[in-house]
Scaffold this motif. Structure first.
Motif, PDB file in Angstrom:
ATOM      1  N   VAL A  96       0.848  -1.180   0.000  1.00  0.00           N
ATOM      2  CA  VAL A  96       0.000   0.000   0.000  1.00  0.00           C
ATOM      3  C   VAL A  96       0.892   1.241   0.000  1.00  0.00           C
ATOM      4  CG1 VAL A  96      -1.740   1.303   1.277  1.00  0.00           C
ATOM      5  CG2 VAL A  96      -1.853  -1.195   1.216  1.00  0.00           C
ATOM      6  N   GLY A  97       0.838   2.007  -1.075  1.00  0.00           N
ATOM      7  CA  GLY A  97       1.575   3.248  -1.175  1.00  0.00           C
ATOM      8  C   GLY A  97       3.025   3.133  -1.592  1.00  0.00           C
ATOM      9  N   TRP A  98       3.479   1.935  -1.943  1.00  0.00           N
ATOM     10  CA  TRP A  98       4.858   1.810  -2.406  1.00  0.00           C
ATOM     11  C   TRP A  98       4.979   0.679  -3.426  1.00  0.00           C
ATOM     12  CZ3 TRP A  98       7.939  -2.549  -1.928  1.00  0.00           C
ATOM     13  CH2 TRP A  98       7.472  -3.543  -1.089  1.00  0.00           C
ATOM     14  N   ALA A  99       5.998   0.798  -4.275  1.00  0.00           N
ATOM     15  CA  ALA A  99       6.302  -0.241  -5.252  1.00  0.00           C
ATOM     16  C   ALA A  99       7.799  -0.190  -5.555  1.00  0.00           C
ATOM     17  CB  ALA A  99       5.504  -0.024  -6.537  1.00  0.00           C
ATOM     18  N   ALA A 100       8.362  -1.342  -5.901  1.00  0.00           N
ATOM     19  CA  ALA A 100       9.790  -1.420  -6.198  1.00  0.00           C
ATOM     20  C   ALA A 100      10.026  -2.323  -7.409  1.00  0.00           C
ATOM     21  CB  ALA A 100      10.553  -1.947  -4.990  1.00  0.00           C
ATOM     22  N   HIS A 101      11.009  -1.951  -8.204  1.00  0.00           N
ATOM     23  CA  HIS A 101      11.458  -2.735  -9.352  1.00  0.00           C
ATOM     24  C   HIS A 101      12.977  -2.741  -9.353  1.00  0.00           C
ATOM     25  CE1 HIS A 101       7.994  -3.132 -12.374  1.00  0.00           C
ATOM     26  NE2 HIS A 101       7.442  -2.738 -11.240  1.00  0.00           N
ATOM     27  N   GLU A 102      13.550  -3.819  -9.868  1.00  0.00           N
ATOM     28  CA  GLU A 102      14.977  -3.845 -10.167  1.00  0.00           C
ATOM     29  C   GLU A 102      15.124  -3.469 -11.624  1.00  0.00           C
ATOM     30  OE1 GLU A 102      16.761  -7.562  -9.119  1.00  0.00           O
ATOM     31  OE2 GLU A 102      16.722  -7.068  -6.985  1.00  0.00           O
ATOM     32  N   VAL A 103      15.918  -2.449 -11.885  1.00  0.00           N
ATOM     33  CA  VAL A 103      16.104  -1.939 -13.242  1.00  0.00           C
ATOM     34  C   VAL A 103      17.543  -2.194 -13.641  1.00  0.00           C
ATOM     35  CG1 VAL A 103      15.897   0.081 -14.729  1.00  0.00           C
ATOM     36  CG2 VAL A 103      14.383  -0.153 -12.750  1.00  0.00           C
TER      37      VAL A 103
ATOM     38  N   PRO B 298      33.909  -8.288 -14.678  1.00  0.00           N
ATOM     39  CA  PRO B 298      33.452  -8.810 -15.966  1.00  0.00           C
ATOM     40  C   PRO B 298      32.803  -7.703 -16.788  1.00  0.00           C
ATOM     41  CG  PRO B 298      32.593 -10.117 -14.135  1.00  0.00           C
ATOM     42  CD  PRO B 298      33.265  -8.922 -13.551  1.00  0.00           C
ATOM     43  N   ARG B 299      33.042  -7.728 -18.092  1.00  0.00           N
ATOM     44  CA  ARG B 299      32.480  -6.699 -18.977  1.00  0.00           C
ATOM     45  C   ARG B 299      31.044  -7.067 -19.318  1.00  0.00           C
ATOM     46  NH1 ARG B 299      36.229  -3.043 -21.835  1.00  0.00           N
ATOM     47  NH2 ARG B 299      34.412  -2.796 -23.156  1.00  0.00           N
ATOM     48  N   THR B 300      30.188  -6.732 -18.410  1.00  0.00           N
ATOM     49  CA  THR B 300      28.760  -6.959 -18.602  1.00  0.00           C
ATOM     50  C   THR B 300      28.021  -5.773 -18.010  1.00  0.00           C
ATOM     51  OG1 THR B 300      28.562  -8.088 -16.486  1.00  0.00           O
ATOM     52  CG2 THR B 300      28.995  -9.466 -18.420  1.00  0.00           C
ATOM     53  N   GLY B 301      26.723  -5.822 -18.079  1.00  0.00           N
ATOM     54  CA  GLY B 301      25.924  -4.771 -17.446  1.00  0.00           C
ATOM     55  C   GLY B 301      26.165  -4.765 -15.954  1.00  0.00           C
ATOM     56  N   GLY B 302      25.939  -3.634 -15.340  1.00  0.00           N
ATOM     57  CA  GLY B 302      26.117  -3.509 -13.895  1.00  0.00           C
ATOM     58  C   GLY B 302      25.010  -4.230 -13.160  1.00  0.00           C
ATOM     59  N   GLY B 303      25.155  -4.270 -11.866  1.00  0.00           N
ATOM     60  CA  GLY B 303      24.102  -4.849 -11.055  1.00  0.00           C
ATOM     61  C   GLY B 303      22.843  -4.016 -11.186  1.00  0.00           C
ATOM     62  N   PRO B 304      21.718  -4.609 -10.913  1.00  0.00           N
ATOM     63  CA  PRO B 304      20.471  -3.856 -11.049  1.00  0.00           C
ATOM     64  C   PRO B 304      20.400  -2.695 -10.064  1.00  0.00           C
ATOM     65  CG  PRO B 304      20.052  -6.020 -10.106  1.00  0.00           C
ATOM     66  CD  PRO B 304      21.508  -5.968 -10.455  1.00  0.00           C
ATOM     67  N   ILE B 305      19.693  -1.677 -10.479  1.00  0.00           N
ATOM     68  CA  ILE B 305      19.402  -0.535  -9.624  1.00  0.00           C
ATOM     69  C   ILE B 305      18.033  -0.782  -9.015  1.00  0.00           C
ATOM     70  CG2 ILE B 305      18.812   1.917  -9.647  1.00  0.00           C
ATOM     71  CD1 ILE B 305      20.920   2.286 -11.816  1.00  0.00           C
ATOM     72  N   LEU B 306      17.907  -0.587  -7.725  1.00  0.00           N
ATOM     73  CA  LEU B 306      16.614  -0.735  -7.078  1.00  0.00           C
ATOM     74  C   LEU B 306      15.876   0.600  -7.180  1.00  0.00           C
ATOM     75  CD1 LEU B 306      14.599  -2.429  -5.468  1.00  0.00           C
ATOM     76  CD2 LEU B 306      15.732  -1.609  -3.385  1.00  0.00           C
ATOM     77  N   LEU B 307      14.763   0.577  -7.878  1.00  0.00           N
ATOM     78  CA  LEU B 307      13.909   1.754  -8.044  1.00  0.00           C
ATOM     79  C   LEU B 307      12.704   1.575  -7.132  1.00  0.00           C
ATOM     80  CD1 LEU B 307      12.845   4.319  -9.485  1.00  0.00           C
ATOM     81  CD2 LEU B 307      11.954   2.794 -11.270  1.00  0.00           C
ATOM     82  N   GLN B 308      12.503   2.516  -6.222  1.00  0.00           N
ATOM     83  CA  GLN B 308      11.360   2.469  -5.311  1.00  0.00           C
ATOM     84  C   GLN B 308      10.561   3.755  -5.438  1.00  0.00           C
ATOM     85  OE1 GLN B 308      12.408   0.569  -1.305  1.00  0.00           O
ATOM     86  NE2 GLN B 308      14.352   1.396  -2.004  1.00  0.00           N
TER      87      GLN B 308
ATOM     88  N   GLU C 192      13.190   6.694  -5.090  1.00  0.00           N
ATOM     89  CA  GLU C 192      14.522   6.359  -4.600  1.00  0.00           C
ATOM     90  C   GLU C 192      15.200   5.433  -5.604  1.00  0.00           C
ATOM     91  OE1 GLU C 192      14.779   4.999  -0.492  1.00  0.00           O
ATOM     92  OE2 GLU C 192      12.763   5.814  -0.173  1.00  0.00           O
ATOM     93  N   LEU C 193      16.442   5.751  -5.925  1.00  0.00           N
ATOM     94  CA  LEU C 193      17.273   4.895  -6.765  1.00  0.00           C
ATOM     95  C   LEU C 193      18.445   4.441  -5.917  1.00  0.00           C
ATOM     96  CD1 LEU C 193      17.338   7.166  -9.906  1.00  0.00           C
ATOM     97  CD2 LEU C 193      16.344   4.894  -9.808  1.00  0.00           C
ATOM     98  N   THR C 194      18.546   3.133  -5.662  1.00  0.00           N
ATOM     99  CA  THR C 194      19.639   2.601  -4.861  1.00  0.00           C
ATOM    100  C   THR C 194      20.577   1.839  -5.782  1.00  0.00           C
ATOM    101  OG1 THR C 194      18.183   2.444  -2.943  1.00  0.00           O
ATOM    102  CG2 THR C 194      20.247   1.199  -2.859  1.00  0.00           C
ATOM    103  N   LEU C 195      21.826   2.306  -5.821  1.00  0.00           N
ATOM    104  CA  LEU C 195      22.851   1.731  -6.682  1.00  0.00           C
ATOM    105  C   LEU C 195      23.883   1.041  -5.816  1.00  0.00           C
ATOM    106  CD1 LEU C 195      22.077   4.881  -7.658  1.00  0.00           C
ATOM    107  CD2 LEU C 195      23.309   4.076  -9.630  1.00  0.00           C
TER     108      LEU C 195
ATOM    109  N   ASP D  33      25.729   1.540 -13.144  1.00  0.00           N
ATOM    110  CA  ASP D  33      25.267   2.044 -14.427  1.00  0.00           C
ATOM    111  C   ASP D  33      24.593   3.398 -14.207  1.00  0.00           C
ATOM    112  OD1 ASP D  33      24.326   2.527 -16.931  1.00  0.00           O
ATOM    113  OD2 ASP D  33      23.678   0.475 -17.289  1.00  0.00           O
ATOM    114  N   TRP D  34      25.396   4.443 -14.244  1.00  0.00           N
ATOM    115  CA  TRP D  34      24.889   5.787 -14.017  1.00  0.00           C
ATOM    116  C   TRP D  34      23.940   6.225 -15.112  1.00  0.00           C
ATOM    117  CZ3 TRP D  34      25.099   7.639  -9.398  1.00  0.00           C
ATOM    118  CH2 TRP D  34      26.113   7.215  -8.544  1.00  0.00           C
TER     119      TRP D  34
END
Length: 155
Positions: free
Chosen positions: A43-50, A70-80, A112-115, A121-122
């Motif tokens: 209720v009132g919040w949601a989060a995704h890994e981007v 390793p030359r790959t994408g960075g870890g996911p960013i937590l978007l809340q 909120e973006l938690t890296l 991955d800025w």
């Protein structure tokens, strides 16, 4: 160590799940390499890994990055996204005490973006924050630099 970037916005939408989907869909239109997976909601919040499929080694001229990461994408960013009035009001009050610009006073959404991780991955953070600023006049800040923040410090 994690780094959190905050945005206070006026989305006008009380349902966090709708806000986060609108934000992610707009970001994916700007950068097709961005992908997202739900990681929780309530209720009132949601989060995704981007995350992104792009090679982060291309963003850096640091030779140690090639040796140790390793030359790959960075870890996911937590978007809340939080639209709970009490939580947003508390954040707005704190921001205003710390010199936030005027538009913050009418905010109804906290983003909120938690890296974290070895590579960050800025570009994802930049795309998401730019979308929030364009859609909802969001104001960006962090706990260290306050409101004098830009992505130039991280490029």
């Amino acid at each position: 160590m994690a780094y959190t970037l905050y945005l206070l916005a006026r989305s006008g939408e009380p349902v966090a799940q709708r806000v986060i989907l609108q934000l992610i869909e707009a970001a994916m239109r700007l950068d097709s390499a961005i992908s997202s997976a739900p990681s929780g909601d309530g209720v009132g919040w949601a989060a995704h890994e981007v995350s992104t499929s792009q090679d982060l080694g291309e963003q850096s001229d640091d030779p140690l990055l090639d040796l140790f990461v390793p030359r790959t994408g960075g870890g996911p960013i937590l978007l809340q996204v939080n639209t709970r009035p009490g939580a947003v009001r508390q954040e707005v009050d704190g921001a205003l005490r710390n010199g936030a610009p005027g538009p913050v006073a009418g905010s109804d959404t906290l983003i909120e973006l938690t890296l974290s991780g070895h590579t960050t991955d800025w570009l994802i953070a930049d795309v998401i924050s730019s979308v929030a600023m364009r859609l909802w006049d969001a104001v960006m800040y962090d706990e260290e630099l306050g409101f004098d923040i830009s992505f130039d410090e991280h490029a």
